[in-house]
Scaffold this motif. Sequence first.
Motif, PDB file in Angstrom:
ATOM      1  N   ASP A   1       0.840  -1.197   0.000  1.00  0.00           N
ATOM      2  CA  ASP A   1       0.000   0.000   0.000  1.00  0.00           C
ATOM      3  C   ASP A   1       0.874   1.246   0.000  1.00  0.00           C
ATOM      4  O   ASP A   1       2.024   1.217   0.462  1.00  0.00           O
ATOM      5  CB  ASP A   1      -0.924   0.009   1.219  1.00  0.00           C
ATOM      6  N   GLN A   2       0.326   2.322  -0.516  1.00  0.00           N
ATOM      7  CA  GLN A   2       0.976   3.629  -0.522  1.00  0.00           C
ATOM      8  C   GLN A   2      -0.081   4.692  -0.242  1.00  0.00           C
ATOM      9  O   GLN A   2      -1.271   4.474  -0.451  1.00  0.00           O
ATOM     10  CB  GLN A   2       1.621   3.927  -1.883  1.00  0.00           C
ATOM     11  N   GLY A   3       0.360   5.849   0.211  1.00  0.00           N
ATOM     12  CA  GLY A   3      -0.564   6.949   0.443  1.00  0.00           C
ATOM     13  C   GLY A   3       0.091   8.035   1.255  1.00  0.00           C
ATOM     14  O   GLY A   3       1.318   8.199   1.246  1.00  0.00           O
ATOM     15  N   THR A   4      -0.722   8.753   1.993  1.00  0.00           N
ATOM     16  CA  THR A   4      -0.228   9.805   2.879  1.00  0.00           C
ATOM     17  C   THR A   4      -0.725   9.522   4.294  1.00  0.00           C
ATOM     18  O   THR A   4      -1.621   8.695   4.504  1.00  0.00           O
ATOM     19  CB  THR A   4      -0.713  11.191   2.418  1.00  0.00           C
ATOM     20  N   TYR A   5      -0.129  10.227   5.250  1.00  0.00           N
ATOM     21  CA  TYR A   5      -0.560  10.072   6.637  1.00  0.00           C
ATOM     22  C   TYR A   5      -0.565  11.428   7.326  1.00  0.00           C
ATOM     23  O   TYR A   5       0.107  12.371   6.894  1.00  0.00           O
ATOM     24  CB  TYR A   5       0.355   9.098   7.393  1.00  0.00           C
ATOM     25  N   ARG A   6      -1.343  11.493   8.389  1.00  0.00           N
ATOM     26  CA  ARG A   6      -1.332  12.667   9.254  1.00  0.00           C
ATOM     27  C   ARG A   6      -0.624  12.303  10.545  1.00  0.00           C
ATOM     28  O   ARG A   6      -0.888  11.258  11.139  1.00  0.00           O
ATOM     29  CB  ARG A   6      -2.762  13.114   9.570  1.00  0.00           C
ATOM     30  N   SER A   7       0.310  13.150  10.951  1.00  0.00           N
ATOM     31  CA  SER A   7       1.051  12.916  12.189  1.00  0.00           C
ATOM     32  C   SER A   7       0.287  13.532  13.349  1.00  0.00           C
ATOM     33  O   SER A   7       0.142  14.749  13.436  1.00  0.00           O
ATOM     34  CB  SER A   7       2.452  13.526  12.081  1.00  0.00           C
ATOM     35  N   ASP A   8      -0.222  12.671  14.234  1.00  0.00           N
ATOM     36  CA  ASP A   8      -0.954  13.154  15.412  1.00  0.00           C
ATOM     37  C   ASP A   8      -0.026  13.366  16.609  1.00  0.00           C
ATOM     38  O   ASP A   8      -0.286  14.211  17.458  1.00  0.00           O
ATOM     39  CB  ASP A   8      -2.051  12.144  15.782  1.00  0.00           C
ATOM     40  N   LYS A   9       1.046  12.594  16.683  1.00  0.00           N
ATOM     41  CA  LYS A   9       2.057  12.736  17.740  1.00  0.00           C
ATOM     42  C   LYS A   9       3.340  12.112  17.227  1.00  0.00           C
ATOM     43  O   LYS A   9       3.319  11.058  16.590  1.00  0.00           O
ATOM     44  CB  LYS A   9       1.611  12.033  19.030  1.00  0.00           C
ATOM     45  N   TRP A  10       4.464  12.788  17.494  1.00  0.00           N
ATOM     46  CA  TRP A  10       5.761  12.231  17.069  1.00  0.00           C
ATOM     47  C   TRP A  10       6.786  12.495  18.153  1.00  0.00           C
ATOM     48  O   TRP A  10       7.286  13.602  18.293  1.00  0.00           O
ATOM     49  CB  TRP A  10       6.221  12.834  15.740  1.00  0.00           C
ATOM     50  N   ARG A  11       7.057  11.460  18.938  1.00  0.00           N
ATOM     51  CA  ARG A  11       8.061  11.537  19.991  1.00  0.00           C
ATOM     52  C   ARG A  11       9.057  10.414  19.784  1.00  0.00           C
ATOM     53  O   ARG A  11       8.846   9.524  18.972  1.00  0.00           O
ATOM     54  CB  ARG A  11       7.416  11.407  21.378  1.00  0.00           C
ATOM     55  N   SER A  12      10.149  10.461  20.530  1.00  0.00           N
ATOM     56  CA  SER A  12      11.189   9.441  20.365  1.00  0.00           C
ATOM     57  C   SER A  12      10.710   8.063  20.795  1.00  0.00           C
ATOM     58  O   SER A  12      11.278   7.042  20.377  1.00  0.00           O
ATOM     59  CB  SER A  12      12.436   9.827  21.173  1.00  0.00           C
ATOM     60  N   ASP A  13       9.653   7.985  21.624  1.00  0.00           N
ATOM     61  CA  ASP A  13       9.176   6.691  22.105  1.00  0.00           C
ATOM     62  C   ASP A  13       7.721   6.411  21.741  1.00  0.00           C
ATOM     63  O   ASP A  13       7.162   5.393  22.131  1.00  0.00           O
ATOM     64  CB  ASP A  13       9.340   6.599  23.623  1.00  0.00           C
ATOM     65  N   GLU A  14       7.090   7.317  20.991  1.00  0.00           N
ATOM     66  CA  GLU A  14       5.692   7.106  20.613  1.00  0.00           C
ATOM     67  C   GLU A  14       5.374   7.897  19.353  1.00  0.00           C
ATOM     68  O   GLU A  14       5.683   9.086  19.258  1.00  0.00           O
ATOM     69  CB  GLU A  14       4.743   7.512  21.738  1.00  0.00           C
ATOM     70  N   ILE A  15       4.764   7.223  18.384  1.00  0.00           N
ATOM     71  CA  ILE A  15       4.379   7.847  17.122  1.00  0.00           C
ATOM     72  C   ILE A  15       2.915   7.498  16.865  1.00  0.00           C
ATOM     73  O   ILE A  15       2.549   6.318  16.839  1.00  0.00           O
ATOM     74  CB  ILE A  15       5.251   7.353  15.956  1.00  0.00           C
ATOM     75  N   SER A  16       2.103   8.509  16.689  1.00  0.00           N
ATOM     76  CA  SER A  16       0.684   8.320  16.395  1.00  0.00           C
ATOM     77  C   SER A  16       0.403   8.911  15.024  1.00  0.00           C
ATOM     78  O   SER A  16       0.676  10.093  14.782  1.00  0.00           O
ATOM     79  CB  SER A  16      -0.184   8.992  17.464  1.00  0.00           C
ATOM     80  N   VAL A  17      -0.134   8.098  14.119  1.00  0.00           N
ATOM     81  CA  VAL A  17      -0.393   8.545  12.747  1.00  0.00           C
ATOM     82  C   VAL A  17      -1.758   8.040  12.299  1.00  0.00           C
ATOM     83  O   VAL A  17      -2.261   7.024  12.796  1.00  0.00           O
ATOM     84  CB  VAL A  17       0.690   8.054  11.767  1.00  0.00           C
ATOM     85  N   THR A  18      -2.342   8.764  11.357  1.00  0.00           N
ATOM     86  CA  THR A  18      -3.574   8.346  10.701  1.00  0.00           C
ATOM     87  C   THR A  18      -3.267   8.123   9.234  1.00  0.00           C
ATOM     88  O   THR A  18      -2.840   9.046   8.535  1.00  0.00           O
ATOM     89  CB  THR A  18      -4.683   9.397  10.860  1.00  0.00           C
ATOM     90  N   PHE A  19      -3.454   6.881   8.768  1.00  0.00           N
ATOM     91  CA  PHE A  19      -3.123   6.519   7.394  1.00  0.00           C
ATOM     92  C   PHE A  19      -4.284   6.838   6.457  1.00  0.00           C
ATOM     93  O   PHE A  19      -5.458   6.614   6.780  1.00  0.00           O
ATOM     94  CB  PHE A  19      -2.802   5.023   7.293  1.00  0.00           C
TER      95      PHE A  19
END
Length: 354
Positions: free
Chosen positions: A107-125
């Motif tokens: 799969d390919q596409g774009t994502y929205r970054s909801d949180k980006w930390r060194s120990d936690e990453i939250s994204v919406t695909f």
Amino acid sequence: MPDRLDEYRRKRDPARTPEPVPAGTATPDEERHRFVIQQHHARSLHWDVRLERDGVLVSFAVPRGLPRDQARNNLAKHTEDHPLEYLDFAGEIPAGEYGGGRMTIFDQGTYRSDKWRSDEISVTFHGDRTKGRYVFFQTGGADWMVRRMDPPEPGWETMPGDLRPMLATRASALPGDDAAWGYEMRWSGQRALAYVDGGRVTLGGPGGEPLIAVFPEIRALGPDLAPIEAVLDGELVVFDGARPDPDRLARRVGARNPKRAADRDPAQFLIYDLLWLDGHRTTGRLRYAERRELLDGLALAGEHWQTPPFFPGGGRFARDAARSQGLSGVVAKRLDSPYLPGETSRHWREIDVN
């Protein structure tokens, strides 16, 4: 600034691999938040999830793929950053090279970054096949987990894990209303349900007893079917030429060294029903003829598994074919019959050929 692709380049020889090996790190004018998920048939099947961030692709190897519901968290290994050119890479990495094996784009596409930390990453695909919010969280070093935060797609049902096979009654003759029935060969093997999930296979016997360690050659069914997930009903059979050999099968079940026994007496998993497919239960809902149509559409054929044909409205032909192959009988199944896990039903009938 440190070169974020230094580890990537150290692991690859551009003269030996078709992968892109750029000289430096890209510095795009604008972050486009693209992602790619690649299905990677390396030493073991996994999915590589790559997120565009600061001119590179932050990468995770996810052995079972992204979870498709909230029932479990999946392991994710944080790997080296990859170049942006990897967004479109698919090909065969030569054996012996780092990551050797076939890689395809899932799969390919774009994502929205909801949180980006060194120990936690939250994204919406926002992809063609991958949609929704996921959280990657570190558990220790390169070990992370990934969890789906959104509910699954409407109508999704989690794969059942404790089904029991439907059983047939004995009958002395073929049904009179032949056109209402489908016919299969009776293989007299070891009944088994296969749960294929995230490229892995679990085999359970009629009572749920684990069988995959006894028949390790069936493990390859998982990566062969991936990314499709399914619960399959069938039998394990060891052949002597074209005929099932119950004695060889018995030796397999009692073998102390299953791998050596598999080399000597390889088994075939003969698949004849489909109980769950990609989030949708078929038991109790679809007729036998409809389940067989879906099963045939999966085109399951490998070194150690196959889908034998069935014969709608062909009782005499099936009986004669079974006799000519040295089989003991046929199984008649009503074309409109539901699958009733754990039940013995007259909708399915075993009939001797002699």
